[in-house]
Scaffold this active site. Structure first.
Site, PDB file in Angstrom:
ATOM      1  N   LYS A  81       0.836  -1.204   0.000  1.00 53.82           N
ATOM      2  CA  LYS A  81       0.000   0.000   0.000  1.00 53.82           C
ATOM      3  C   LYS A  81       0.871   1.254   0.000  1.00 53.82           C
ATOM      4  O   LYS A  81       0.630   2.201  -0.752  1.00 53.82           O
ATOM      5  CB  LYS A  81      -0.918   0.014   1.237  1.00 53.82           C
ATOM      6  N   GLN A 125      -4.295  -1.144   9.868  1.00 50.44           N
ATOM      7  CA  GLN A 125      -4.228  -2.463   9.239  1.00 50.44           C
ATOM      8  C   GLN A 125      -4.846  -3.522  10.151  1.00 50.44           C
ATOM      9  O   GLN A 125      -4.555  -3.580  11.344  1.00 50.44           O
ATOM     10  CB  GLN A 125      -2.759  -2.811   8.917  1.00 50.44           C
ATOM     11  N   ASP A 150     -10.482   3.618   4.586  1.00 54.86           N
ATOM     12  CA  ASP A 150     -10.962   2.237   4.467  1.00 54.86           C
ATOM     13  C   ASP A 150     -12.492   2.185   4.463  1.00 54.86           C
ATOM     14  O   ASP A 150     -13.077   1.139   4.192  1.00 54.86           O
ATOM     15  CB  ASP A 150     -10.496   1.450   5.702  1.00 54.86           C
ATOM     16  N   ARG A 198     -20.381 -12.007   4.716  1.00 54.31           N
ATOM     17  CA  ARG A 198     -21.076 -10.846   5.280  1.00 54.31           C
ATOM     18  C   ARG A 198     -20.161 -10.030   6.195  1.00 54.31           C
ATOM     19  O   ARG A 198     -20.595  -9.452   7.191  1.00 54.31           O
ATOM     20  CB  ARG A 198     -22.315 -11.302   6.043  1.00 54.31           C
ATOM     21  N   SER A 199     -18.851 -10.026   5.864  1.00 55.77           N
ATOM     22  CA  SER A 199     -17.910  -9.282   6.705  1.00 55.77           C
ATOM     23  C   SER A 199     -18.163  -7.783   6.585  1.00 55.77           C
ATOM     24  O   SER A 199     -18.763  -7.310   5.618  1.00 55.77           O
ATOM     25  CB  SER A 199     -16.466  -9.586   6.267  1.00 55.77           C
ATOM     26  N   PRO A 297      -4.110 -14.780  -8.541  1.00 56.76           N
ATOM     27  CA  PRO A 297      -4.034 -13.338  -8.262  1.00 56.76           C
ATOM     28  C   PRO A 297      -4.357 -12.508  -9.522  1.00 56.76           C
ATOM     29  O   PRO A 297      -4.749 -13.067 -10.516  1.00 56.76           O
ATOM     30  CB  PRO A 297      -2.578 -13.167  -7.827  1.00 56.76           C
ATOM     31  N   GLY A 299      -6.640 -10.108  -9.880  1.00 60.12           N
ATOM     32  CA  GLY A 299      -8.046  -9.750 -10.090  1.00 60.12           C
ATOM     33  C   GLY A 299      -8.433  -8.631  -9.139  1.00 60.12           C
ATOM     34  O   GLY A 299      -8.089  -7.457  -9.338  1.00 60.12           O
ATOM     35  N   VAL A 300      -9.113  -9.019  -8.050  1.00 61.36           N
ATOM     36  CA  VAL A 300      -9.622  -8.028  -7.089  1.00 61.36           C
ATOM     37  C   VAL A 300      -8.485  -7.368  -6.289  1.00 61.36           C
ATOM     38  O   VAL A 300      -8.552  -6.180  -5.970  1.00 61.36           O
ATOM     39  CB  VAL A 300     -10.653  -8.708  -6.148  1.00 61.36           C
ATOM     40  N   GLY A 301      -7.441  -8.133  -5.966  1.00 63.95           N
ATOM     41  CA  GLY A 301      -6.345  -7.625  -5.104  1.00 63.95           C
ATOM     42  C   GLY A 301      -5.796  -6.278  -5.563  1.00 63.95           C
ATOM     43  O   GLY A 301      -5.788  -5.305  -4.788  1.00 63.95           O
TER      44      GLY A 301
END
Ligand code: GUN
Length: 322
Positions: A81, A125, A150, A198-199, A297, A299-301
């Site tokens: 990040k 984090q 976030d 459902r996090s 990996p 994709g979304v990452g």
């Protein structure tokens, strides 16, 4: 009786039609998160450079990341990040606290960053790697909502749940997933969407985002019965279940869009490291059935990081305007 039979028959026909009609005619198209994220980052870099020149460098967005403890996976995430932020011309601050700290020290670090005018975005984090008990929700909610890059504070998640989008920060992974879905050109309004998981960080905000776009959303979780039946009706499936390769190709409606937020290590003796990364979707069986699918990996990452940078820039711009 005849009326009831007619109604049941027409409902069955409608269901069959729905199952037969593909959402898209093409199959197995890859949603290349890495390439899309890279183009977003390029645009953000240009926007920051333009804003810096326009404001005589008074505008310099800054992202601060707090890491408690030293989990290896968190070390990698935080490093990525901060590196991505620096690459597009953002200032960065890295605050590392030892795992022996208590809640007061974490809160002090957040308060200090809340006060500083030269910090625009704060990310704590997760999970917190602590020896004593620390209330994660309490710490997250200590972050000023305008610096909550976030989108995890109760203020931002509450606004999102109520569809109050002005100035609301959207959590990075679901925002990235939505961006990927939009790039397929699919009409989200009126579609059937299934979110597995459902996090607070992925599943719940994803549900809210899709619902705000007028999809009909079903949320599945570990206690859901007949999950395969739910998935079979979905035009859009977002999976954040933390279960390696859980969703299989024969669960899918042909032509569905499949977004895989999972990242899991599985043993693989053919790899030098002895393991390989897989998602929560069984990619090989799902790809030929889906219209669009994200790889793991790449994709979304990468989209999560791009959206973090976008959130930070948007927070900085709002703070500059205030
Ligand atoms: N841990 C894993 N992913 C994330 C994320 O997106 N944000 C935070 N704060 N912690 C994480």
């Amino acid at each position: 009786m005849a009326k009831r039979l007619l109604s049941v028959t027409s409902r069955c026909i409608a269901l069959l039609r729905q199952r037969q009609r593909p959402f898209s005619d093409s199959r197995g198209q890859i949603l290349d998160g890495k390439a899309i994220a890279s183009s977003i980052r390029k645009n953000l870099k240009k926007e920051i450079s333009d804003l810096k020149s326009k404001t005589d460098s008074k505008f310099g967005p800054c992202l601060a990341v707090i890491q408690v403890g030293h989990r290896e996976d968190s070390n990698v995430y935080v490093r990525n990040k901060l590196k991505a932020a620096a690459e597009i011309g953002m200032e960065t601050r890295s605050i590392k606290l030892p795992n022996a700290v208590g809640e007061a020290e974490v809160v002090d670090a957040i308060d200090e960053l809340n006060r500083r005018n030269d910090v625009n975005g704060i990310l704590l984090q997760l999970p917190l790697d602590v020896l004593q008990s620390v209330d994660t929700d309490y710490c997250i909610n200590r972050i000023h909502p305008q610096k909550d890059v976030d989108g995890l504070t109760a203020v931002n998640s509450g606004r999102l749940a109520r569809g109050e989008m002005g100035g609301t920060v959207i959590p990075c992974t679901p925002r990235g997933c939505l961006e990927l879905i939009e790039r397929t050109g699919t009409d989200i309004a009126g579609s059937n969407a299934v979110v597995i998981g459902r996090s607070k960080i992925v599943g719940s905000p994803m549900r809210d985002l899709l619902q705000n776009r007028n999809a009909t959303v079903t949320v599945c979780h570990s206690k859901t019965k007949d999950m395969q039946d739910m998935v079979r009706r979905a035009d859009i499936i977002v999976v954040a279940a933390r279960q390696p390769q859980m969703v299989k190709g024969d669960w899918l409606k042909p032509g569905a869009i499949v977004i895989d937020c999972g990242i899991n290590d599985i043993k693989d003796a053919t790899k030098s490291k002895g393991y390989r990364l897989v998602g929560d979707v069984d990619y090989e069986s799902c790809k030929p059935v889906a219209s669009w699918i994200t790889p793991v990996p790449k994709g979304v990452g990468p989209m999560t990081i791009a959206m973090l940078l976008q959130n930070t820039l948007e927070c900085a711009k709002r703070q500059l305007a205030d």
